[in-house]
Write an enzyme that holds these catalytic residues in place. Structure first.
Site, PDB file in Angstrom:
ATOM      1  N   LYS A   1       0.845  -1.209   0.000  1.00  0.00           N
ATOM      2  CA  LYS A   1       0.000   0.000   0.000  1.00  0.00           C
ATOM      3  C   LYS A   1       0.876   1.253   0.000  1.00  0.00           C
ATOM      4  O   LYS A   1       0.667   2.197  -0.765  1.00  0.00           O
ATOM      5  CB  LYS A   1      -0.894   0.017   1.239  1.00  0.00           C
ATOM      6  N   ASN A   2       1.892   1.262   0.866  1.00  0.00           N
ATOM      7  CA  ASN A   2       2.693   2.476   1.049  1.00  0.00           C
ATOM      8  C   ASN A   2       3.682   2.732  -0.073  1.00  0.00           C
ATOM      9  O   ASN A   2       4.349   3.763  -0.081  1.00  0.00           O
ATOM     10  CB  ASN A   2       3.395   2.427   2.411  1.00  0.00           C
TER      11      ASN A   2
ATOM     12  N   ARG B   1      -8.322  -1.051   5.175  1.00  0.00           N
ATOM     13  CA  ARG B   1      -7.547   0.005   4.515  1.00  0.00           C
ATOM     14  C   ARG B   1      -6.180  -0.492   4.059  1.00  0.00           C
ATOM     15  O   ARG B   1      -5.597   0.058   3.135  1.00  0.00           O
ATOM     16  CB  ARG B   1      -7.340   1.185   5.466  1.00  0.00           C
TER      17      ARG B   1
ATOM     18  N   ARG C   1      -0.168  14.725  13.248  1.00  0.00           N
ATOM     19  CA  ARG C   1       0.703  14.262  12.143  1.00  0.00           C
ATOM     20  C   ARG C   1       1.034  15.489  11.288  1.00  0.00           C
ATOM     21  O   ARG C   1       0.412  15.726  10.260  1.00  0.00           O
ATOM     22  CB  ARG C   1      -0.002  13.197  11.300  1.00  0.00           C
TER      23      ARG C   1
ATOM     24  N   CYS D   1      -4.375  11.843  13.580  1.00  0.00           N
ATOM     25  CA  CYS D   1      -4.914  10.489  13.455  1.00  0.00           C
ATOM     26  C   CYS D   1      -5.138   9.928  14.855  1.00  0.00           C
ATOM     27  O   CYS D   1      -4.942  10.635  15.834  1.00  0.00           O
ATOM     28  CB  CYS D   1      -3.967   9.606  12.652  1.00  0.00           C
TER      29      CYS D   1
END
Ligand code: EPZ
Length: 420
Positions: free
Chosen positions: A22-23, A398, A122, A117
């Site tokens: 994902k990242n 997610r 953040r 978050c």
């Protein structure tokens, strides 16, 4: 809303294939804004986050198609919008990744400022300061970051303090189309950053120093479309390795990169796992007693913060006292109270969790709070005596494709149910 029902304890056995990261996929999708035609990105994980990012790119005017883990993205079909609206950004912080590419491609970008978050603030100050180092005017306006560089971005020099994955990616995506040379220092060295750089080089960018803390970029006038396959997800692979640490058993992982996993493998061996290679598989086995560990998260190649919750679930069952310090997100401990509901004994003080190992965990209803915390609760539920219910599993969707089906295939008694 869905929940997971897990009946434990069970051990895990069999093979599991690791999906794309994902990242790594998210910055690659943003970088497609820079190409002068249709980018094709394969091995893209089918997750809530990648689908969400696609929606943002389509909102900006990009033509997109996603099927069979392959993304086709074309920014040239119509003039790109330059605003990433609040309603999209508030749901996914990674939307900030369009700041640099839109600025480079259109000379202007307006991105709603991401909020905090589950575990605290953040900040995005490095993203903004990095764009200013490339000659952009950047200001905050009614909750939006507004960046402009009417004459185009110019090469500059910037040092990230602290190391930031997101800001390194964002500024790199600005610098590749900036006039002249850019020097970036104290950069993130995560495999996801290296993949972005390699994909940009494949599209015609001039970047030196990938994988080191110093990047030198010579700007070019244009980039071709990106053509690349997303690297395997080292955090997903780490999560399955940790699942065997927590529950016991023997599992073979297919399609993961061992070189990306070294910092994780080291800690799992300390916990008492046997990790070896068998052909193309990475094999993890845990039969004996879990051992206490001392872990400190660090930027790559240090131990990743995205794995501390999963390792804490294992340390909860270790024969002794473990210590976990998160130096990247000192408050990233929303999973502690929920693990304690399962019978873990954990004390939090000054960014360090002290985990006093117990002989067994007890099934209970628990609440997921964020992506990796929810993974830790699922792992603990598989090893716990009796029934665990994990609510709000949308957090886990997610970042993990169909995790309950893949864990069930390894022998876990887990099912997804509609939660009232
Ligand atoms: C990326 O977030 C990952 N997200 C995170 O994974 C991961 O936890 C994090 O890197 C660290 O490894 C994605 O790749 C989408 P950072 P990012 O900028 O880029 C401070 C998951 O579970 N900082 O490297 O947002 C920041 O507060 C997610 O998949 C500033 O001070 O993280 C933190 O202490 C969760 N100013 C440190 O840097 C800034 O402008 C590292 O954050 C930016 C960051």
């Amino acid at each position: 809303m869905d929940a997971f029902i897990i009946d434990g304890p069970t051990t895990l056995h069999g093979d599991v294939a690791i999906a794309g990261a994902k990242n790594a996929a998210l910055p690659l999708m943003a970088a497609a804004l820079l190409g002068n035609g249709e980018s094709v990105i394969t091995n893209v994980p089918d997750l809530a986050d990648t689908r969400f990012f696609l929606k943002l790119l389509e909102e900006l005017g990009m033509a997109g198609e996603f099927s069979n883990n392959t993304l086709r993205l074309d920014p040239t079909v119509r003039e790109l919008e330059t605003t990433a609206p609040y309603d999209i950004v508030r749901k996914m912080r990674a939307s900030i990744y369009v700041l640099g590419p839109l600025l480079a491609a259109r000379g202007e970008s307006r991105v709603s400022k991401p909020g905090g978050c589950a575990w605290g603030p953040r900040p995005v100050d490095l993203h903004m300061a990095g764009m200013m180092a490339l000659g952009a005017e950047v200001e905050e306006d009614h909750g939006y970051i507004v960046a402009r560089c009417p004459g185009g971005l110019k090469g500059g020099r910037f040092r990230f303090e602290p190391v930031s994955v997101g800001a390194t990616c964002n500024v790199l995506m600005g610098a590749v189309l900036a006039r002249g040379e850019t020097l970036l220092e104290n950069c993130a060295r995560e495999p996801e950053v290296v993949q972005l750089g390699e994909a940009l080089i494949g599209a015609g960018a001039h970047i030196e120093g990938l994988g080191t803390q110093t990047l030198q970029i010579q700007g070019v006038d244009s980039l071709s479309p990106l053509k690349c396959a997303v690297i395997p997800d080292r955090i997903e692979a780490g999560t399955f390795l940790a699942a065997v640490a927590v529950a016991g058993g023997r599992v073979r992982l297919a399609g993961c990169r061992q070189d990306h996993l070294e910092p994780i493998i080291g800690v799992l061996r300390d916990l008492g796992c046997v990790i070896s290679e068998e052909g193309d598989f990475l094999v993890v086995e845990r039969t004996g007693q879990l051992q206490p560990v001392k872990v400190e998260t660090q930027p790559f190649p240090g131990f990743p913060t995205d794995m501390q919750a999963q390792v804490m679930a294992a340390a909860a069952l270790a024969d002794g006292v473990s210590f976990i310090t998160d130096t990247i997100y000192p408050d990233r401990f929303t999973h502690v109270a929920e693990l304690e509901r399962l019978g873990a004994r954990i004390e939090l003080k000054n960014g360090t969790a002290t985990i006093m190992g117990v002989s067994e965990l007890q099934g209970a209803p628990v609440m997921a709070t964020d992506l990796r915390a929810s993974a830790a609760l699922v792992l603990a539920g598989i090893a716990a005596q009796g029934r665990t219910t994990v609510r709000r599993v949308y957090h886990i969707d997610r970042g993990y494709e169909r995790i309950e089906a893949r864990l069930a295939a390894l022998g876990a008694r887990i099912e997804r149910v509609k939660d009232s």
